[in-house]
Design a protein around this motif. Structure first.
Motif, PDB file in Angstrom:
ATOM      1  N   GLN A 161      66.135  23.789  70.158  1.00  0.00           N
ATOM      2  CA  GLN A 161      67.092  23.144  68.963  1.00  0.00           C
ATOM      3  C   GLN A 161      68.404  22.570  69.346  1.00  0.00           C
TER       4      GLN A 161
ATOM      5  N   TYR B  26      69.381  19.011  70.272  1.00  0.00           N
ATOM      6  CA  TYR B  26      69.769  18.174  69.063  1.00  0.00           C
ATOM      7  C   TYR B  26      71.166  18.522  68.303  1.00  0.00           C
ATOM      8  N   GLU B  27      71.376  19.756  68.618  1.00  0.00           N
ATOM      9  CA  GLU B  27      72.518  20.232  68.027  1.00  0.00           C
ATOM     10  C   GLU B  27      74.048  19.407  68.836  1.00  0.00           C
TER      11      GLU B  27
ATOM     12  N   ARG C 182      73.960  15.791  68.165  1.00  0.00           N
ATOM     13  CA  ARG C 182      74.233  15.635  66.758  1.00  0.00           C
ATOM     14  C   ARG C 182      76.113  15.551  66.812  1.00  0.00           C
TER      15      ARG C 182
ATOM     16  N   GLU D  54      69.670   7.946  65.938  1.00  0.00           N
ATOM     17  CA  GLU D  54      68.267   8.508  65.894  1.00  0.00           C
ATOM     18  C   GLU D  54      67.344   8.098  67.167  1.00  0.00           C
TER      19      GLU D  54
ATOM     20  N   LYS E 159      68.202   9.646  70.343  1.00  0.00           N
ATOM     21  CA  LYS E 159      67.587  11.144  70.181  1.00  0.00           C
ATOM     22  C   LYS E 159      66.086  11.102  70.524  1.00  0.00           C
TER      23      LYS E 159
ATOM     24  N   ILE F 158      65.607  12.959  73.986  1.00  0.00           N
ATOM     25  CA  ILE F 158      65.233  14.085  73.865  1.00  0.00           C
ATOM     26  C   ILE F 158      63.713  14.557  73.407  1.00  0.00           C
ATOM     27  N   THR F 159      63.330  13.938  72.408  1.00  0.00           N
ATOM     28  CA  THR F 159      62.216  14.218  71.687  1.00  0.00           C
ATOM     29  C   THR F 159      60.820  13.921  72.783  1.00  0.00           C
TER      30      THR F 159
END
Lengths: 308, 268
Positions: free
Chosen positions: A200, A203-204, A207, A213, A216, A220-221
């Motif tokens: 996580q 994502y932090e 952010r 989005e 990300k 990342i995802t």
């Protein structure tokens, strides 16, 4: 019951050999049940399949004449097998990519931290509890030309109905749509697990950096999910090669052999046409296909996939 | 917040699309013949008549019982054999262990369908057609389950095992007294998975059963669908509901656990 212990060195080679022997015996006792069953119901039949594929057999499946490669040569020359190979390839092409995209989309959607998300996860995974037989019966109804949902929707739009399962043009596509639905639950559960394993803190930081989005998702995802995606792709490919139930219930390989995928073709040759030699040759080809996919997973998977 | 509303809408729409076929089957199972033909989506009244008909026209109870026995037997068989094998792979060091481990891995590359013809012949020659033995025993050994449990057993400290050995506790007692209780969660996961898979088996029961006394419920569905009752969709759907209810309940109860177990197995 923690206890400081040192295993006394026996020194005695005889004793050591005796211990090794006793360990081997114990290990075997624990493993033997599995080993025997694998031997009888997996290794022996695999060897037997290869053996039978080189023979002409009688109606009982007993090998009569050794024919070498003839079963294979006959297969490659028969239009029926060519249709079966084509149906299998198209079935893989229709079901695997679409199924993975759908399951990934659902998993990303269900990975949100929202109130009541558990309910949606349950809904998305529901097909995992559905058997092939039950699902096929339901889809048979949905595809029904007069009272099925699809033709009723078409009728409402003033479009003439389609014989979904009886028209060679649509039958394989229809079975594929049903199959994608059946397989989604399992793929969804695994992909959701993969998403939840992503660190996580990534994502932090994203952010804090204030990225979009879609950035990300792409940076990342998807990369972090790639091992899971790769696993799901392999399993889906292998499953697609092994499809049987929905074919047997929805189309029986028809119309005009347009849905006669490989396992159905094996079943028909072995248990309906009593041509066990030809069925065994096809089983060998199925084995090779699955083996190639599995080996590719090991080879490509190690190199191309981004691990944490 | 706009984004939240949008998310809920997307979730609801996709959720409804995914469960629609299941929900629809439930609804049809309560409808009368005429309603189904008219294409209603909601039954006028929730009548159980179709369920009574389903039980009357095919020996559904026998089929359900057979499926239950077969699934429980396969589940227990797999749990016993997988945990025994996993224990040996983790705690007992012996010559050839590596080699046998690779043999186990290799079983995952053999598609079961490629072996079904000789397996049928074997089961036939053993006289196991139309028997619980023929339906269950070929599936007792499972590499996937062995790996899953092996991963779990590895988390048990080796010192614990060595201490128990020195204290003179037998391997079997260490296995049943320490290892199995520690791995309870993984074992439950595997149990759910085994039961689901066994209950939903189709091709093998189709091959090895050919009389009413031994058929499983999945083959019963095929029979319902191909008989003349096929036009009576309400009755057929009542049969479908009886078949899917046990596994859906099991899935909903164990969904989280199943997901964790499968992920663990997938990513090793």
């Amino acid at each position: 019951m923690r206890q400081e212990t040192t295993i006394g060195s026996t020194g005695d080679r005889h004793l050591e050999r005796k211990r090794a022997w006793s360990n081997w015996m114990t290990g075997m006792m624990f493993l033997l049940p599995s080993l025997i069953l694998f031997g009888v119901f997996l290794f022996y039949p695999m060897v037997r399949t290869v053996y039978l594929s080189l023979f002409l057999t009688d109606s009982q499946g007993i090998p009569v004449v050794f024919v070498g490669w003839e079963n294979f040569i006959n297969l490659f020359q028969s239009t029926s097998f060519q249709l079966s190979a084509k149906a299998t390839a198209l079935f893989v092409l229709y079901t695997v990519p679409a199924g993975i995209v759908l399951a990934t989309g659902l998993a990303i959607l269900a990975n949100q931290k929202l109130r009541g998300i558990g309910l949606f996860r349950t809904m998305f995974s529901a097909t995992m509890g559905m058997s092939v037989a039950a699902s096929s019966v339901i889809w048979m109804f949905l595809f029904n030309p007069s009272i099925g949902l699809f033709n009723r929707i078409l009728a409402a739009l003033n479009i003439p109905g389609v014989q979904w399962l009886l028209d060679p043009q649509y039958a394989l596509l229809s079975v594929s749509v049903a199959t994608i639905w059946m397989n989604t639950g399992f793929a969804f559960l695994i992909l959701l697990g993969g998403l939840q394993n992503i660190d996580q803190s990534l994502y932090e930081s994203a952010r804090i950096a204030g990225v979009s989005e879609s950035y990300k998702l792409r940076k990342i995802t998807l990369p972090m999910l790639s091992p899971t995606l790769f696993f799901v792709t392999t399993v889906s490919l292998i499953n697609a090669f092994q499809t049987f139930g929905q074919i047997d219930l929805l189309t029986k390989g028809g119309p005009m052999e347009s849905t006669n995928v490989i396992v159905y073709s094996i079943y028909k040759d072995a248990f309906i046409n009593y041509n066990v030699g030809s069925a065994s040759a096809q089983a060998v080809l199925l084995f090779v296909a699955v083996l190639v996919v599995t080996v590719l997973q090991f080879k490509i998977g190690e190199r191309k996939v981004h691990y944490q | 917040m706009g984004k939240k509303v949008l998310l809920y809408m997307a979730l609801t729409v996709s959720g409804l699309v995914m469960v629609f076929p299941i929900l629809y089957a439930f609804l049809i199972s309560f409808m009368q013949g005429g309603e189904v033909l008219q294409g209603s989506l909601w039954p006028e009244s929730f009548s159980l008549a179709n369920y009574f008909s389903a039980f009357e026209r095919v020996p559904l109870l026998t089929y359900l019982w057979n499926s239950l026995v077969v699934s429980v037997l396969i589940m227990v068989g797999q749990l016993v054999l997988c945990s025994l094998a996993a224990f040996a792979f983790v705690f007992i060091e012996f010559k050839g262990r590596e080699w046998i481990f690779y043999l186990f891995i290799s079983t995952m590359m053999i598609p079961w369908e490629a072996t079904m013809v000789p397996n049928f012949q074997t089961v036939q020659s053993l006289g196991w057609l139309n028997s619980y033995a023929g339906l269950t025993i070929p599936f007792f050994a499972m590499a996937f389950g062995t790996f899953l449990l092996r991963q779990q057993f590895k988390t048990i400290p080796k010192e614990l095992y060595e201490a128990s050995q020195i204290a003179g506790i037998s391997k079997l007692r260490f296995f049943t007294g320490v290892v199995l209780p520690v791995a309870k969660t993984t074992i439950t996961t595997l149990a759910i998975y085994s039961f689901l898979t066994a209950w939903n088996m189709y091709l093998w029961p189709l091959l090895v059963t050919n009389n009413e006394a031994n058929r499983t419920v999945q083959i019963g569905l095929k029979q319902m669908q191909t008989q003349e009752i096929a036009s009576d969709w309400g009755v057929v759907m009542a049969g479908v509901v009886m078949v899917i209810l046990p596994t859906l309940i099991l899935l909903f109860a164990g969904q989280k656990r199943l997901q964790e177990g499968l992920t663990q197995g997938a990513l090793k």
